[in-house]
Motif scaffolding. Structure first.
Motif, PDB file in Angstrom:
ATOM      1  N   ALA A 201     102.971  97.429   2.366  1.00  0.00           N
ATOM      2  CA  ALA A 201     104.292  98.035   2.175  1.00  0.00           C
ATOM      3  C   ALA A 201     104.825  97.768   0.769  1.00  0.00           C
ATOM      4  CB  ALA A 201     105.263  97.488   3.222  1.00  0.00           C
ATOM      5  N   GLN A 202     104.589  96.550   0.278  1.00  0.00           N
ATOM      6  CA  GLN A 202     105.031  96.224  -1.083  1.00  0.00           C
ATOM      7  C   GLN A 202     104.287  97.078  -2.116  1.00  0.00           C
ATOM      8  OE1 GLN A 202     104.419  92.146  -2.088  1.00  0.00           O
ATOM      9  NE2 GLN A 202     105.642  92.227  -3.944  1.00  0.00           N
ATOM     10  N   ARG A 203     103.000  97.291  -1.871  1.00  0.00           N
ATOM     11  CA  ARG A 203     102.224  98.131  -2.797  1.00  0.00           C
ATOM     12  C   ARG A 203     102.723  99.565  -2.782  1.00  0.00           C
ATOM     13  NH1 ARG A 203      97.836 101.470  -2.370  1.00  0.00           N
ATOM     14  NH2 ARG A 203      96.458 101.572  -4.210  1.00  0.00           N
ATOM     15  N   ARG A 204     103.013 100.093  -1.592  1.00  0.00           N
ATOM     16  CA  ARG A 204     103.541 101.466  -1.506  1.00  0.00           C
ATOM     17  C   ARG A 204     104.877 101.591  -2.234  1.00  0.00           C
ATOM     18  NH1 ARG A 204     101.441 101.232   3.846  1.00  0.00           N
ATOM     19  NH2 ARG A 204     103.482 100.597   4.647  1.00  0.00           N
ATOM     20  N   GLU A 209     107.850 103.592  -6.954  1.00  0.00           N
ATOM     21  CA  GLU A 209     108.703 103.378  -8.131  1.00  0.00           C
ATOM     22  C   GLU A 209     108.027 103.897  -9.399  1.00  0.00           C
ATOM     23  OE1 GLU A 209     109.480  99.251  -8.207  1.00  0.00           O
ATOM     24  OE2 GLU A 209     110.848  99.271  -6.478  1.00  0.00           O
ATOM     25  N   ARG A 210     106.715 103.610  -9.547  1.00  0.00           N
ATOM     26  CA  ARG A 210     106.003 104.091 -10.732  1.00  0.00           C
ATOM     27  C   ARG A 210     105.950 105.618 -10.757  1.00  0.00           C
ATOM     28  NH1 ARG A 210     105.929  99.106 -10.593  1.00  0.00           N
ATOM     29  NH2 ARG A 210     104.434  97.751 -11.675  1.00  0.00           N
ATOM     30  N   LYS A 211     105.739 106.223  -9.597  1.00  0.00           N
ATOM     31  CA  LYS A 211     105.688 107.694  -9.550  1.00  0.00           C
ATOM     32  C   LYS A 211     107.022 108.306  -9.959  1.00  0.00           C
ATOM     33  CE  LYS A 211     102.123 108.255  -5.984  1.00  0.00           C
ATOM     34  NZ  LYS A 211     101.851 108.723  -4.598  1.00  0.00           N
ATOM     35  N   MET A 212     108.096 107.739  -9.461  1.00  0.00           N
ATOM     36  CA  MET A 212     109.417 108.266  -9.826  1.00  0.00           C
ATOM     37  C   MET A 212     109.686 108.101 -11.314  1.00  0.00           C
ATOM     38  SD  MET A 212     110.628 109.553  -7.109  1.00  0.00           S
ATOM     39  CE  MET A 212     112.327 109.816  -7.624  1.00  0.00           C
ATOM     40  N   HIS A 213     109.246 106.973 -11.868  1.00  0.00           N
ATOM     41  CA  HIS A 213     109.445 106.748 -13.307  1.00  0.00           C
ATOM     42  C   HIS A 213     108.631 107.751 -14.131  1.00  0.00           C
ATOM     43  CE1 HIS A 213     110.664 104.694 -16.842  1.00  0.00           C
ATOM     44  NE2 HIS A 213     109.456 104.191 -17.123  1.00  0.00           N
ATOM     45  N   ILE A 214     107.384 107.985 -13.719  1.00  0.00           N
ATOM     46  CA  ILE A 214     106.545 108.965 -14.425  1.00  0.00           C
ATOM     47  C   ILE A 214     107.154 110.363 -14.328  1.00  0.00           C
ATOM     48  CG2 ILE A 214     104.292 110.096 -14.397  1.00  0.00           C
ATOM     49  CD1 ILE A 214     103.112 107.436 -13.427  1.00  0.00           C
ATOM     50  N   ALA A 215     107.628 110.719 -13.129  1.00  0.00           N
ATOM     51  CA  ALA A 215     108.220 112.050 -12.951  1.00  0.00           C
ATOM     52  C   ALA A 215     109.487 112.212 -13.789  1.00  0.00           C
ATOM     53  CB  ALA A 215     108.524 112.283 -11.474  1.00  0.00           C
ATOM     54  N   ALA A 216     110.294 111.166 -13.862  1.00  0.00           N
ATOM     55  CA  ALA A 216     111.530 111.243 -14.652  1.00  0.00           C
ATOM     56  C   ALA A 216     111.227 111.419 -16.136  1.00  0.00           C
ATOM     57  CB  ALA A 216     112.372 109.988 -14.423  1.00  0.00           C
ATOM     58  N   LEU A 217     110.272 110.650 -16.631  1.00  0.00           N
ATOM     59  CA  LEU A 217     109.915 110.775 -18.048  1.00  0.00           C
ATOM     60  C   LEU A 217     109.317 112.143 -18.353  1.00  0.00           C
ATOM     61  CD1 LEU A 217     108.316 107.262 -18.720  1.00  0.00           C
ATOM     62  CD2 LEU A 217     110.505 108.102 -19.552  1.00  0.00           C
ATOM     63  N   LEU A 239      99.793 103.616 -19.584  1.00  0.00           N
ATOM     64  CA  LEU A 239      98.334 103.627 -19.455  1.00  0.00           C
ATOM     65  C   LEU A 239      97.765 102.215 -19.438  1.00  0.00           C
ATOM     66  CD1 LEU A 239      97.338 106.535 -21.864  1.00  0.00           C
ATOM     67  CD2 LEU A 239      97.059 106.490 -19.397  1.00  0.00           C
ATOM     68  N   MET A 240      98.549 101.240 -19.886  1.00  0.00           N
ATOM     69  CA  MET A 240      98.120  99.843 -19.892  1.00  0.00           C
ATOM     70  C   MET A 240      98.728  99.062 -18.728  1.00  0.00           C
ATOM     71  SD  MET A 240      96.110  99.587 -22.475  1.00  0.00           S
ATOM     72  CE  MET A 240      95.570 101.278 -22.210  1.00  0.00           C
ATOM     73  N   GLU A 241      98.941  99.702 -17.602  1.00  0.00           N
ATOM     74  CA  GLU A 241      99.513  99.042 -16.421  1.00  0.00           C
ATOM     75  C   GLU A 241      98.642  97.843 -16.024  1.00  0.00           C
ATOM     76  OE1 GLU A 241     101.884  97.995 -13.498  1.00  0.00           O
ATOM     77  OE2 GLU A 241     102.346  99.786 -14.666  1.00  0.00           O
ATOM     78  N   GLN A 242      99.292  96.655 -15.871  1.00  0.00           N
ATOM     79  CA  GLN A 242      98.560  95.413 -15.620  1.00  0.00           C
ATOM     80  C   GLN A 242      98.675  94.901 -14.192  1.00  0.00           C
ATOM     81  OE1 GLN A 242      96.512  94.003 -17.805  1.00  0.00           O
ATOM     82  NE2 GLN A 242      96.983  95.665 -19.206  1.00  0.00           N
ATOM     83  N   ASP A 243      99.487  95.542 -13.363  1.00  0.00           N
ATOM     84  CA  ASP A 243      99.590  95.104 -11.971  1.00  0.00           C
ATOM     85  C   ASP A 243      98.314  95.506 -11.237  1.00  0.00           C
ATOM     86  OD1 ASP A 243     100.259  94.424  -9.430  1.00  0.00           O
ATOM     87  OD2 ASP A 243     102.228  95.379  -9.434  1.00  0.00           O
ATOM     88  N   PRO A 244      97.510  94.555 -10.792  1.00  0.00           N
ATOM     89  CA  PRO A 244      96.215  94.930 -10.192  1.00  0.00           C
ATOM     90  C   PRO A 244      96.339  95.744  -8.914  1.00  0.00           C
ATOM     91  CG  PRO A 244      96.656  92.583  -9.900  1.00  0.00           C
ATOM     92  CD  PRO A 244      97.716  93.102 -10.806  1.00  0.00           C
ATOM     93  N   ASN A 245      97.485  95.696  -8.249  1.00  0.00           N
ATOM     94  CA  ASN A 245      97.637  96.436  -6.992  1.00  0.00           C
ATOM     95  C   ASN A 245      97.749  97.944  -7.218  1.00  0.00           C
ATOM     96  OD1 ASN A 245      97.568  94.095  -5.423  1.00  0.00           O
ATOM     97  ND2 ASN A 245      99.766  93.748  -5.704  1.00  0.00           N
ATOM     98  N   VAL A 246      98.399  98.334  -8.308  1.00  0.00           N
ATOM     99  CA  VAL A 246      98.648  99.762  -8.533  1.00  0.00           C
ATOM    100  C   VAL A 246      98.115 100.240  -9.879  1.00  0.00           C
ATOM    101  CG1 VAL A 246     100.685  99.799  -7.058  1.00  0.00           C
ATOM    102  CG2 VAL A 246     100.942  99.240  -9.471  1.00  0.00           C
ATOM    103  N   VAL A 250      98.146 104.284 -11.073  1.00  0.00           N
ATOM    104  CA  VAL A 250      99.165 104.584 -12.094  1.00  0.00           C
ATOM    105  C   VAL A 250      98.510 105.116 -13.361  1.00  0.00           C
ATOM    106  CG1 VAL A 250     100.876 103.525 -13.604  1.00  0.00           C
ATOM    107  CG2 VAL A 250     100.865 102.976 -11.181  1.00  0.00           C
ATOM    108  N   ARG A 251      97.410 104.517 -13.770  1.00  0.00           N
ATOM    109  CA  ARG A 251      96.738 104.992 -14.981  1.00  0.00           C
ATOM    110  C   ARG A 251      96.217 106.412 -14.807  1.00  0.00           C
ATOM    111  NH1 ARG A 251      93.359  99.899 -17.602  1.00  0.00           N
ATOM    112  NH2 ARG A 251      95.047  98.375 -17.495  1.00  0.00           N
ATOM    113  N   LYS A 252      95.676 106.707 -13.641  1.00  0.00           N
ATOM    114  CA  LYS A 252      95.199 108.073 -13.392  1.00  0.00           C
ATOM    115  C   LYS A 252      96.356 109.072 -13.432  1.00  0.00           C
ATOM    116  CE  LYS A 252      91.156 106.881 -10.576  1.00  0.00           C
ATOM    117  NZ  LYS A 252      90.529 107.003  -9.240  1.00  0.00           N
ATOM    118  N   LEU A 253      97.460 108.724 -12.784  1.00  0.00           N
ATOM    119  CA  LEU A 253      98.613 109.631 -12.773  1.00  0.00           C
ATOM    120  C   LEU A 253      99.161 109.848 -14.182  1.00  0.00           C
ATOM    121  CD1 LEU A 253     100.512 108.277  -9.640  1.00  0.00           C
ATOM    122  CD2 LEU A 253      99.291 110.434  -9.823  1.00  0.00           C
TER     123      LEU A 253
END
Length: 785
Positions: A201-204, A209-217, A239-246, A250-253
């Motif tokens: 759930a935390q990963r989702r 949050e990352r998706k919303m940030h990418i969409a906003a930008l 592109l340099m996202e360091q959180d191993p869970n996502v 995130v880099r692909k998106l």
């Protein structure tokens, strides 16, 4: 003498504004220099005073009263101590020596930890040295404040300079390392242990949050690219996202989002760097804003391409070192997405900056071991060739492929050379493409002119439109010349690559692709190379080391050469006719009958386009052998072969000899003879057509019935227009049974078994013809349970 006129002017306010900052800077520098010189002078005086004091003390020491008092106190303390040393244990001489030294030398009572001169503080009168010591020293404990000079203010008294302190960074109090480590350990102890469901759930939540940030930008950049070009950098930083869970998702998106953004906001022209003269000139605000946007766009686009390239390189070199954030398997997925983005940009932005850099990245990946990546690059290059109207991008790709083949010593995949077959050089229509390239201009109609313009305005409008049409025609002709020049250069590189392989690597797996390419572009080869090329092709056929398809490509290439500019050459290609006549029965009669299309192309070039150079005996021999071959191949091949026979019967006279049973001349037909000129084909008949009339395929029946009556162009025996005007190769592809499979029914375990129909598993469009036809051929396809 007249007094000289005072020419000195009072300085204007603008001049004062220009000079005020310089004067203020000079005053500040002078003040600082005076302070430094005064401090330096003061330090020198202090040094001299200290030296004089040391000399005076060393020459004339003062007696100390404190020394005696301390000695008396020490003696009393020693007497009071229980464990004190008895005096009778010391010699009288030693005691006397110690007393004399105590009165004469002052170093015994001196505090050695300090460098202060001895006996200074016991003076009755305060000396000059004490005065200097009491003066507080100037120490630079706080940093000097930097000043910002503002615009001055002018009032009645004059010009008042304005300054303000430069805002500094707030100092962060330093903390001890031990305290930090202790706090980290305590924080780790306080963190709760999450269950797998909570972690998911935390990963989702993080991913959302990352998706919303990418969409906003992305939406902000697309809505106003000029004002929000700096947000590209913020998005690219993800592109340099360091959180191993996502990190992987995130880099692909971000990769795909940036690719779509650049496709949308990139202009339809190439942005060039500004010269020094252009940077120095003053421009309007709108022009300056456009320049800043273009400069930022090119810079971010360059960094984005570098990130994609680095991702691919990391995947290539990741086999020895593994990252903690992203695994090797995840790096492969990132590399595939990076290649997809590069392929999309290769096709979508051939006119924009760094397109040649993308070509240099994509072309070597066509030879990659990964099938998915190589196919992506193949498809991208094919699309680029098909949509390239001018030829700049095609020329760049061809140059890189030629260098790749030569650099790897012809050890590349054959598909790399097969990409040349998709070049638009052979079937390009210069007039059509020039119309597409030329700028569209919509002129007013006569009714619009009559309605909106006066008589004089119509006259001027007519002259203006005439001039514009002439300019558009000139531009279109110029584009034709450019295109022809680019195509010529591209073909030269292609042929140089082909000829190198024919000369140095005849046993290479690239030879089929070379022969296929020569068959496609042979009509564009220079006449000077025809003799040598035909000799090489015949030697390849005679060597016997070629496959059947490769030998067919050799024959097709030779006749393409002779059908174009080679008509003027006196060359007899009889050995190529003989080779094809001899190998016709080697054609595969099963499912892999793709070679039939090449045979039909050879027949078209050898007979239809060279009708004046072909004898009647040769045409009769090929007509008979093709009719025999039509009995053994699949229906689509039979339709193509019969369509070719129709062309032969209509092109050459007296082909109806084979429809009569009477013999013509002496000799007997020799079907096993490999020489078409001497097999006496005029003494046989096309009895195969009667069997083909009873074929299960309706189109084969129709063509066989058409040929039996002499292939007429009119009358009851003539074919319809849609069949008569279609070439044989097109008919062969149209009636191909590729993809059609027989699905025999599976018997179910039931008390009563039902016998299926004889046509079970057949294609639906053939069932109606099979059910009403009784033949031994149908029994082969019947099913029994």
């Amino acid at each position: 003498a007249k007094a000289q006129k005072n020419t000195k002017r009072v300085p204007s306010f603008r001049k004062l504004l220009r000079t005020s900052k310089i004067k203020l800077d000079n005053k500040l520098k002078n003040k600082q220099y005076k302070q430094q010189s005064a401090a330096k002078k003061y330090r020198k005086e202090q040094k001299k005073l200290r030296e004089a004091v040391r000399d005076a003390i060393s020459r004339k020491p003062f007696p100390l009263e404190e020394c005696k008092k301390r000695q008396v106190a020490e003696k009393r303390e020693e007497e009071e101590e229980e464990d004190a040393l008895p005096l009778d244990m010391m010699d009288e001489d030693d005691l006397k020596l110690m007393e004399d030294l105590a009165q004469k030398a002052s170093f015994l009572t001196r505090d050695l930890s300090s460098d202060e001169p001895v006996h200074v503080k016991k003076r009755k009168h305060e000396s000059v040295i004490d005065k200097y010591e009491k003066v507080p020293r100037r120490m630079q404990t706080e940093p000097e404040k930097e000043l910002i000079h503002l615009l001055p203010i002018k009032d009645k008294g004059g010009i008042i300079p304005q300054t303000m302190e430069k805002p500094g960074k707030t100092q962060i109090p330093e903390s001890n390392e031990e305290e930090d480590t202790e706090e980290m350990e305590e924080a780790e102890e306080l963190l709760p242990v999450l269950t797998p469901e909570e972690m998911a759930a935390q990963r989702r939540q993080k991913l959302q949050e990352r998706k919303m940030h990418i969409a906003a930008l992305a939406s902000a950049i697309l809505s106003e690219p000029d004002n929000n070009i700096k947000k590209l950098k913020e998005l690219r930083a993800m592109l340099m996202e360091q959180d191993p869970n996502v990190a992987v998702i995130v880099r692909k998106l971000v990769m795909v989002s940036l690719m779509e953004i650049f496709k949308d906001i990139a202009p339809s022209y190439k942005i060039r760097p500004l010269t020094e003269a252009e940077k120095a000139t003053k421009v309007k605000k709108e022009t300056q804003k456009l320049r800043e946007f273009e400069e930022g766009l090119v810079s971010q686009y360059k960094f984005y391409l570098e990130n994609l390239e680095q991702t691919i390189k990391d995947w290539k070199q990741r086999k020895l070192k593994k990252s903690n954030v992203i695994s090797l398997k995840a790096y492969k997925g990132l590399a595939e997405i990076a290649v997809k983005c590069l392929c999309e940009l290769l096709v979508a932005l051939p006119h924009f900056n760094f397109h040649n850099n993308i070509i240099v990245l994509i072309v070597p990946l066509m030879n990659d071991a990964s099938k998915m990546i190589s196919e992506l690059c193949f498809e991208a290059v094919k699309k680029l060739f098909k949509q390239d109207k001018l030829g700049y991008a095609s020329l760049g790709v061809v140059k890189v492929i030629s260098g790749l083949v030569r650099g790897r010593n012809y050890d590349v995949r054959p598909e790399v050379l097969k990409v040349f077959l998709h070049l638009r050089i052979k079937e390009v229509e210069l007039q059509k493409d020039s119309e597409d390239i030329a700028p569209k201009k919509k002129f007013m109609t006569y009714k619009e002119k009559r309605k909106n313009l006066s008589r004089m305005q119509r006259k001027w409008k007519k002259a203006e439109e005439k001039l514009e049409r002439e300019l558009l025609e000139a531009e279109a002709s110029e584009s034709k010349e450019k295109k022809l020049k680019l195509h010529t250069e591209t073909l030269n590189i292609v042929f140089v690559t082909y000829f190198r392989i024919l000369k140095k690597a005849q046993k290479s797996p690239l030879l089929p692709a070379v022969l296929e390419g020569l068959a496609k572009f042979a009509h564009l080869i220079n006449v000077e190379f025809f003799d040598d090329l035909l000799i090489v092709l015949h030697s390849l056929i005679a060597s016997g080391g070629l496959s059947y398809r490769e030998s067919l490509h050799c024959v097709l290439s030779a006749f393409h050469i002779l059908s174009g500019q080679g008509d003027v050459l006196n060359i007899d290609p009889m050995k190529f006719y003989t080779h094809l006549y001899k190998t016709l029965f080697s054609l595969h009669a099963g499912g892999t009958n793709d070679d039939t299309g090449i045979v039909l192309q050879c027949m078209d070039v050898m007979f239809a386009k060279r009708r004046k150079q072909v004898s009647q005996q040769r045409a009769l021999a090929f007509l008979k052998r093709l009719s025999t071959l039509a009995l053994h191949v699949l229906p689509n091949s039979s339709v193509g072969i019969l369509a070719t026979n129709r062309v032969l019967m209509q092109t050459f006279p007296k082909m109806d000899l084979l429809l009569d049973n009477e013999s013509q001349g002496s000799g007997v037909y020799l079907p096993e003879l490999e020489e078409p000129e001497h097999c006496n084909a005029q003494n046989t008949a096309l009895w195969e057509l009667h069997l083909l009339q009873r074929h299960y395929h309706p189109m084969v029946q129709k063509f066989a019935a058409h040929l039996i009556v002499g292939a007429p162009t009119e009358g009851s025996g003539a074919l319809s227009l849609d069949l008569s005007q279609r070439p044989a190769t097109e008919l062969f592809e149209a009636y191909s049974m590729r993809g059609m499979t027989f699905n025999p029914p599976v018997a179910s375990v039931t008390p009563r078994r039902k016998v299926p129909s004889r046509t079970a598993g057949f294609p639906e469009h053939l069932i109606q013809y099979i059910e009403g036809y009784s033949s031994p051929l149908v029994s082969l396809y019947s099913f029994k349970v």
